[in-house]
Write a protein that holds these residues in place. Structure first.
Motif, short mmCIF file in Angstrom:
data_model
loop_
_atom_site.label_atom_id
_atom_site.label_comp_id
_atom_site.label_asym_id
_atom_site.label_seq_id
_atom_site.Cartn_x
_atom_site.Cartn_y
_atom_site.Cartn_z
N VAL A 1 -18.23 28.96 23.75
CA VAL A 1 -18.69 30.31 24.05
C VAL A 1 -19.09 30.39 25.52
N VAL A 2 -19.04 31.59 26.07
CA VAL A 2 -19.47 31.86 27.44
C VAL A 2 -20.91 32.37 27.40
N GLU A 3 -21.67 32.04 28.45
CA GLU A 3 -23.04 32.58 28.53
C GLU A 3 -23.02 34.09 28.31
N GLY A 4 -23.91 34.55 27.44
CA GLY A 4 -24.00 35.97 27.17
C GLY A 4 -23.04 36.47 26.12
N ALA A 5 -22.12 35.61 25.67
CA ALA A 5 -21.14 35.99 24.64
C ALA A 5 -21.45 35.24 23.35
N THR A 6 -20.70 35.57 22.30
CA THR A 6 -20.93 34.95 20.99
C THR A 6 -19.63 34.42 20.41
N GLY A 7 -19.79 33.51 19.45
CA GLY A 7 -18.68 32.99 18.66
C GLY A 7 -19.12 32.90 17.20
N PRO A 30 -31.73 25.31 21.52
CA PRO A 30 -31.75 26.78 21.51
C PRO A 30 -31.75 27.40 22.90
N ALA A 31 -32.11 26.62 23.94
CA ALA A 31 -32.08 27.18 25.29
C ALA A 31 -30.65 27.30 25.80
N SER A 32 -29.71 26.61 25.14
CA SER A 32 -28.30 26.69 25.54
C SER A 32 -27.49 27.56 24.58
N ALA A 33 -27.74 27.38 23.26
CA ALA A 33 -26.99 28.15 22.26
C ALA A 33 -27.90 28.46 21.08
N THR A 34 -27.81 29.68 20.58
CA THR A 34 -28.59 30.09 19.41
C THR A 34 -27.67 30.25 18.21
N VAL A 58 -26.58 31.23 25.70
CA VAL A 58 -27.81 31.75 26.32
C VAL A 58 -27.66 31.76 27.84
N GLN A 59 -27.97 32.90 28.46
CA GLN A 59 -27.99 32.98 29.91
C GLN A 59 -29.13 32.14 30.46
N VAL A 86 -21.06 25.62 26.09
CA VAL A 86 -21.44 26.91 26.67
C VAL A 86 -20.96 26.94 28.11
N THR A 87 -19.99 27.78 28.38
CA THR A 87 -19.43 27.91 29.73
C THR A 87 -20.33 28.81 30.57
N ASP A 88 -20.84 28.27 31.68
CA ASP A 88 -21.71 29.05 32.56
C ASP A 88 -20.87 30.03 33.38
N ASP A 89 -21.22 31.31 33.28
CA ASP A 89 -20.45 32.34 33.98
C ASP A 89 -21.08 32.75 35.30
N ASP A 90 -22.14 32.05 35.74
CA ASP A 90 -22.81 32.41 36.98
C ASP A 90 -22.11 31.79 38.18
N THR A 91 -22.13 32.50 39.29
CA THR A 91 -21.59 32.02 40.57
C THR A 91 -22.73 32.01 41.58
N GLN A 92 -22.94 30.86 42.19
CA GLN A 92 -24.04 30.75 43.15
C GLN A 92 -23.85 31.72 44.31
N GLN A 93 -24.93 32.36 44.72
CA GLN A 93 -24.90 33.33 45.82
C GLN A 93 -26.15 33.18 46.67
#
Length: 242
Positions: A1-7, A30-34, A58-59, A86-93
């Motif tokens: 699953v991707v952060e913020g998404a569900t499976g 639970p901090a990574s996946a619920t 989880v984001q 859990v695939t992190d979808d964030d990009t450092q900025q």
């Protein structure tokens, strides 16, 4: 699953039970996946009808992929573990407080800088001016760590004094290796007022004699400036050149 998404995980019993069976559902992290719901009930009637467990990514504040295990268990039976990536979808900025500044010569303004997400190691952020004659920056380098990444660090932008009366401009570039650079437009408001300057404010001249008044401008002009010299009483004092 991707952060913020569900499976979904479909769960059923292999064989018909004699009575209701409660299956507990839990996540190892639970901090990574619920996982929801946390309990499934199977009866002698619905035992082979799959019931869905919703797994949510989880984001978090970093840019690192995470993992967890969804465990399905009930007393007397071997527990079943389903690994979850859990695939992190964030990009450092790089985050900055302002994209434009107008400052006066000799004055300064503070540009706040921090990172959008927690890094895995130290991140060096550089600050540079496109025209140090017009505007300078200090410090030229900021260090963000996994501990202070979200704390704002200030870059001091200073408008430099010059010899003219013209507004100047520069761009401050905030950059780091592998990240998108950000440009901050700087306008330096020139507060100087052009003046005629003489080397003396009073002369005593003898009849038929001469003396000299040296004339300059206080600041560099953008174009030629014509200065006129005239006597309030040409019959008493003459001036050359006019």
């Amino acid at each position: 699953v991707v952060e913020g998404a569900t499976g979904m995980i479909g769960v059923a019993m292999a064989f018909q039970p004699a009575a209701n069976v409660l299956v507990a559902v839990g996540s190892s992290d639970p901090a990574s996946a619920t996982a929801s719901p946390t309990t499934l009930t199977f009866t002698p009637t619905n035992y082979n009808t799959p019931q869905n467990v919703t797994v949510g990514g989880v984001q978090d504040v970093d840019v690192v992929d995470d993992s967890s295990t969804i465990t399905l268990s009930t007393p007397g039976l071997p527990a079943v573990g389903v690994p979850v990536s859990v695939t992190d979808d964030d990009t450092q900025q790089i985050i900055i407080s302002n994209t434009t500044f107008t400052i006066g010569e000799g004055n300064n303004a503070l540009l706040g800088v921090n990172l959008a997400f927690q890094p895995t190691g130290n991140v060096i952020v550089n600050a540079a001016s496109s025209d140090p004659v017009s505007a300078t920056v200090m410090p030229a380098m900021l260090t963000f760590t996994p501990m202070n990444w979200d704390l704002i660090q200030d870059v001091n932008v200073t408008g430099e004094q010059d010899v003219d009366v013209t507004d100047d401009s520069a761009q401050v570039t905030i950059s780091s290796a592998g990240l998108t650079s950000i440009g901050v437009a700087i306008t330096v408001d020139d507060e100087d007022v052009q003046l005629i300057v003489t080397d003396v404010i009073q002369l005593n001249v003898t009849e038929n004699q001469t003396d000299v008044v040296a004339v300059t401008l206080a600041f560099q002009p953008a174009n030629n400036v014509q200065v006129t010299a005239a006597s309030s009483d040409p019959g008493a004092v003459g001036v050359v050149p006019p």
